[in-house]
Design a protein around this motif. Structure first.
Motif, PDB file in Angstrom:
ATOM      1  N   GLU A 124       7.625  32.903 102.183  1.00  0.00           N
ATOM      2  CA  GLU A 124       7.874  34.197 102.798  1.00  0.00           C
ATOM      3  C   GLU A 124       6.868  34.472 103.899  1.00  0.00           C
ATOM      4  OE1 GLU A 124       8.607  38.810 101.278  1.00  0.00           O
ATOM      5  OE2 GLU A 124       7.996  37.233  99.866  1.00  0.00           O
ATOM      6  N   GLU A 125       5.611  34.169 103.649  1.00  0.00           N
ATOM      7  CA  GLU A 125       4.576  34.417 104.655  1.00  0.00           C
ATOM      8  C   GLU A 125       4.808  33.551 105.888  1.00  0.00           C
ATOM      9  OE1 GLU A 125       1.170  36.295 106.132  1.00  0.00           O
ATOM     10  OE2 GLU A 125       2.375  36.733 104.350  1.00  0.00           O
ATOM     11  N   THR A 126       5.187  32.295 105.690  1.00  0.00           N
ATOM     12  CA  THR A 126       5.453  31.394 106.821  1.00  0.00           C
ATOM     13  C   THR A 126       6.606  31.915 107.677  1.00  0.00           C
ATOM     14  OG1 THR A 126       4.667  29.507 105.527  1.00  0.00           O
ATOM     15  CG2 THR A 126       6.058  29.034 107.440  1.00  0.00           C
ATOM     16  N   ALA A 127       7.673  32.365 107.011  1.00  0.00           N
ATOM     17  CA  ALA A 127       8.821  32.887 107.749  1.00  0.00           C
ATOM     18  C   ALA A 127       8.435  34.112 108.564  1.00  0.00           C
ATOM     19  CB  ALA A 127       9.943  33.220 106.771  1.00  0.00           C
ATOM     20  N   GLN A 128       7.654  35.007 107.963  1.00  0.00           N
ATOM     21  CA  GLN A 128       7.279  36.230 108.672  1.00  0.00           C
ATOM     22  C   GLN A 128       6.301  35.960 109.804  1.00  0.00           C
ATOM     23  OE1 GLN A 128       5.893  38.902 105.652  1.00  0.00           O
ATOM     24  NE2 GLN A 128       7.929  39.165 104.713  1.00  0.00           N
ATOM     25  N   GLU A 174       5.451  17.108 106.856  1.00  0.00           N
ATOM     26  CA  GLU A 174       5.832  18.505 106.956  1.00  0.00           C
ATOM     27  C   GLU A 174       6.565  18.928 105.679  1.00  0.00           C
ATOM     28  OE1 GLU A 174       7.186  21.114 110.714  1.00  0.00           O
ATOM     29  OE2 GLU A 174       8.609  19.580 110.109  1.00  0.00           O
ATOM     30  N   TYR A 175       5.863  19.667 104.819  1.00  0.00           N
ATOM     31  CA  TYR A 175       6.480  20.128 103.575  1.00  0.00           C
ATOM     32  C   TYR A 175       7.397  21.318 103.838  1.00  0.00           C
ATOM     33  CZ  TYR A 175       3.230  17.157 100.991  1.00  0.00           C
ATOM     34  OH  TYR A 175       2.539  16.094 100.512  1.00  0.00           O
ATOM     35  N   LEU A 176       7.020  22.152 104.836  1.00  0.00           N
ATOM     36  CA  LEU A 176       7.838  23.321 105.173  1.00  0.00           C
ATOM     37  C   LEU A 176       8.528  23.068 106.510  1.00  0.00           C
ATOM     38  CD1 LEU A 176       5.397  26.254 104.255  1.00  0.00           C
ATOM     39  CD2 LEU A 176       7.157  25.187 102.841  1.00  0.00           C
ATOM     40  N   THR A 177       9.852  23.158 106.490  1.00  0.00           N
ATOM     41  CA  THR A 177      10.630  23.021 107.730  1.00  0.00           C
ATOM     42  C   THR A 177      11.425  24.311 107.943  1.00  0.00           C
ATOM     43  OG1 THR A 177      12.461  21.984 106.522  1.00  0.00           O
ATOM     44  CG2 THR A 177      10.822  20.513 107.508  1.00  0.00           C
ATOM     45  N   TYR A 178      11.771  24.598 109.193  1.00  0.00           N
ATOM     46  CA  TYR A 178      12.470  25.858 109.464  1.00  0.00           C
ATOM     47  C   TYR A 178      13.482  25.664 110.587  1.00  0.00           C
ATOM     48  CZ  TYR A 178       9.281  26.261 113.430  1.00  0.00           C
ATOM     49  OH  TYR A 178       8.578  26.027 114.592  1.00  0.00           O
ATOM     50  N   GLY A 182      15.088  33.077 103.691  1.00  0.00           N
ATOM     51  CA  GLY A 182      15.616  33.521 104.977  1.00  0.00           C
ATOM     52  C   GLY A 182      15.189  34.950 105.302  1.00  0.00           C
ATOM     53  N   ALA A 183      14.958  35.188 106.605  1.00  0.00           N
ATOM     54  CA  ALA A 183      14.598  36.529 107.087  1.00  0.00           C
ATOM     55  C   ALA A 183      15.277  36.756 108.430  1.00  0.00           C
ATOM     56  CB  ALA A 183      13.087  36.661 107.205  1.00  0.00           C
ATOM     57  N   SER A 184      15.456  38.056 108.820  1.00  0.00           N
ATOM     58  CA  SER A 184      16.158  38.389 110.070  1.00  0.00           C
ATOM     59  C   SER A 184      15.287  39.277 110.944  1.00  0.00           C
ATOM     60  CB  SER A 184      17.486  39.088 109.764  1.00  0.00           C
ATOM     61  OG  SER A 184      17.256  40.329 109.120  1.00  0.00           O
ATOM     62  N   ALA A 185      15.664  39.336 112.228  1.00  0.00           N
ATOM     63  CA  ALA A 185      14.940  40.183 113.190  1.00  0.00           C
ATOM     64  C   ALA A 185      15.914  40.598 114.292  1.00  0.00           C
ATOM     65  CB  ALA A 185      13.754  39.419 113.765  1.00  0.00           C
ATOM     66  N   VAL A 186      15.457  41.546 115.101  1.00  0.00           N
ATOM     67  CA  VAL A 186      16.225  42.055 116.246  1.00  0.00           C
ATOM     68  C   VAL A 186      17.599  42.515 115.786  1.00  0.00           C
ATOM     69  CG1 VAL A 186      16.887  41.661 118.652  1.00  0.00           C
ATOM     70  CG2 VAL A 186      15.017  40.337 117.633  1.00  0.00           C
ATOM     71  N   ILE A 193      15.772  33.351 110.607  1.00  0.00           N
ATOM     72  CA  ILE A 193      14.932  32.173 110.359  1.00  0.00           C
ATOM     73  C   ILE A 193      15.068  31.790 108.887  1.00  0.00           C
ATOM     74  CG2 ILE A 193      12.859  33.544 109.859  1.00  0.00           C
ATOM     75  CD1 ILE A 193      11.220  31.217 111.065  1.00  0.00           C
ATOM     76  N   GLU A 194      15.145  30.503 108.643  1.00  0.00           N
ATOM     77  CA  GLU A 194      15.174  29.978 107.276  1.00  0.00           C
ATOM     78  C   GLU A 194      14.108  28.892 107.161  1.00  0.00           C
ATOM     79  OE1 GLU A 194      19.579  30.273 105.412  1.00  0.00           O
ATOM     80  OE2 GLU A 194      19.372  28.874 107.092  1.00  0.00           O
ATOM     81  N   VAL A 195      13.249  29.053 106.142  1.00  0.00           N
ATOM     82  CA  VAL A 195      12.174  28.085 105.886  1.00  0.00           C
ATOM     83  C   VAL A 195      12.494  27.370 104.570  1.00  0.00           C
ATOM     84  CG1 VAL A 195       9.700  27.740 105.590  1.00  0.00           C
ATOM     85  CG2 VAL A 195      10.546  29.598 107.051  1.00  0.00           C
ATOM     86  N   ALA A 196      12.469  26.039 104.587  1.00  0.00           N
ATOM     87  CA  ALA A 196      12.834  25.233 103.409  1.00  0.00           C
ATOM     88  C   ALA A 196      11.629  24.436 102.911  1.00  0.00           C
ATOM     89  CB  ALA A 196      13.983  24.293 103.746  1.00  0.00           C
ATOM     90  N   GLU A 197      11.529  24.337 101.595  1.00  0.00           N
ATOM     91  CA  GLU A 197      10.472  23.536 100.965  1.00  0.00           C
ATOM     92  C   GLU A 197      11.123  22.606  99.946  1.00  0.00           C
ATOM     93  OE1 GLU A 197       6.420  24.039  98.264  1.00  0.00           O
ATOM     94  OE2 GLU A 197       7.868  25.666  98.436  1.00  0.00           O
ATOM     95  N   PRO A 198      10.786  21.323  99.931  1.00  0.00           N
ATOM     96  CA  PRO A 198      11.388  20.394  98.952  1.00  0.00           C
ATOM     97  C   PRO A 198      10.984  20.770  97.519  1.00  0.00           C
ATOM     98  CG  PRO A 198      10.332  19.194 100.752  1.00  0.00           C
ATOM     99  CD  PRO A 198       9.907  20.615 100.883  1.00  0.00           C
TER     100      PRO A 198
END
Length: 448
Positions: free
Chosen positions: A47-51, A81-85, A124-128, A134-139
């Motif tokens: 969540e922090e990475t997405a924001q 890269e453990y976190l991809t977006y 997933g998070a949204s803006a505007v 944006i969606e951030v994925a972790e294995p």
């Protein structure tokens, strides 16, 4: 678990397994708690990475002048890269992605919040005004690897703690039950004739009633046996004088009778009185054998005693006894009188029940084994086991009281000597053999 296993073994195994199981359950519970906490940390990181990335991605997309297609964020250097977006618009068109993003991981339409696939955890998070997502994925494999490493880190100390616990449990159990084990050994080590009270010592409270009950039982048994032996000895002793007097009078009467019919009756009475006299003597020997006192304070050489006993039987059975004695002394703590009674009964039993056509072998070896062998019919195994009992005889047609081997067995068991009865005799196809070792460990340890 074997029902006959010792209490010490049961407690040791039970407590060790219990402690080990508790340790494993504790590790499993700690692992589950750690996994739950790590999932919370990982979700918070997603969540922090997405924001953090979303405002930068919005700025980059809005500042584009002409190119509105997909862009890949450059990597400063190669790394895992453990976190991809990915960043997409409302229709799902791709606008921005991390350099190692796998588009197959993400769904066709962007979604807010946490979702799971078979391989990844996605936030997933949204803006505007919900126009950019944006969606951030972790294995999930990364999370499982972290949970496994944490579990192994918790389990590793058990490789040291379980053996220490095992040793500690066994040591505590052994120390706690030491007095109980000593109590058990004190009962096991005493001979059949030792009816003295058992030393309770520092027994645990749970076992003291058992010790008290055992001592009470031993006291009652000792009183009963003392009464029986006293009655047997007193009865036999009191009978000896009247029997001797009656026998003398009958013998005198026999010489005065001329009528052969009456004389024959008197002879039968004489034989009956002789049998009673012999029986009273055997009862006295049995009372002495069962009364203990077969162990002397110092060792004695038993070779000359056996030679004397064998010579005493020579007038009664000329040439039937073949005596074999060792060249050296055979010293034993067995009382000489008790040994004389034992040897006399063995030889008498062999002469009485053995074949008259075969000699009686009386053998003493250097190691203290006394063997008395005679010829004759084979005694069946079921009858052989009964010959140690009082008044037991295999051949009922042969005279005798049936107390000879019972007296020998009483002396042997009271002195801790092994008595073996065999039929056929060793090295023969017939006959009977009695063997007793007069110098077992308990009777020779002070004799040299």
């Amino acid at each position: 678990m074997n029902r006959n296993s010792s209490l010490q073994k049961r407690l040791g195994i039970g407590l060790t397994l219990g402690v080990t199981l508790l340790w494993l359950l504790g590790v499993a519970a700690s692992g589950l708690v750690a996994q739950h906490e790590m999932n919370e940390v990982f979700d918070s990181a997603l969540e922090e990475t997405a924001q953090r990335i979303l405002p930068l991605a919005v700025t980059d997309i809005l500042n584009r002048e002409t190119d509105t297609g997909n862009r890949t964020a450059p990597a400063l250097k190669e790394h895992d890269e453990y976190l991809t977006y990915v960043v997409r618009d409302r229709q799902g068109s791709l606008l921005l992605q991390s350099h190692d993003a796998d588009l197959r991981v993400f769904s066709a339409r962007p979604r807010e919040g946490f979702t799971n696939t078979s391989t990844h955890r996605i936030y997933g998070a949204s803006a505007v005004s919900d126009t950019l997502y944006i969606e951030v994925a972790e294995p999930l494999a990364h999370r499982r690897e972290a949970a496994l490493e944490a579990g192994l880190a918790l389990l590793a100390p058990l490789l040291f703690l379980i053996p220490v616990s095992l040793f500690g449990v066994w040591w505590v159990v052994r120390l706690s039950l030491r007095s109980v084990v000593e109590f058990q050994r004190s009962i096991e080590s005493r001979g059949a004739s030792d009816l003295s009270p058992v030393d309770k010592g520092p027994l645990p409270e749970e076992f003291k009633p058992t010790a008290v009950a055992v001592n009470r039982l031993l006291a009652r048994l000792n009183r009963a046996l003392d009464a029986e032996r006293s009655f047997t000895a007193n009865s036999a002793h009191e009978l000896r004088t009247p029997l001797a007097t009656a026998l003398a009078k009958v013998q005198r009467l026999k010489t005065q009778l001329a009528d052969q019919h009456l004389k024959k009756n008197v002879v039968e009475i004489e034989e009956a009185l002789r049998s009673l006299s012999t029986l009273s003597g055997k009862l006295l020997e049995l009372a002495k054998a069962e009364g203990g006192g077969a162990i002397s304070q110092k060792p004695h050489n038993l070779v000359p005693i056996l030679a004397m006993i064998a010579r005493d039987f020579e007038p009664r059975a000329p040439g039937r006894i073949r005596l074999t004695l060792p060249e050296h002394e055979v010293n034993s703590l067995l009382d000489p009188d008790a040994f004389a009674i034992l040897a006399r009964n063995l030889i008498e039993n062999a002469l009485k029940h053995g074949s008259a056509q075969h000699p009686v072998d009386v053998i003493m070896t250097d190691d203290g084994r006394v063997r008395v062998c005679n010829g004759g019919a084979i005694v069946p195994p079921d009858q052989l086991a009964l010959l140690r009992n009082r008044f037991a005889r295999y051949d009922t047609e042969t005279g005798g009281s049936g107390l000879g081997l019972a007296i020998v067995d009483a002396i042997a068991s009271g002195s801790g000597m092994p008595l073996h009865l065999r039929s056929p005799a060793t090295g023969r196809s017939d006959g009977f053999e009695a063997e007793v070792n007069v110098t077992p460990a308990g009777l020779r340890e002070h004799s040299h």
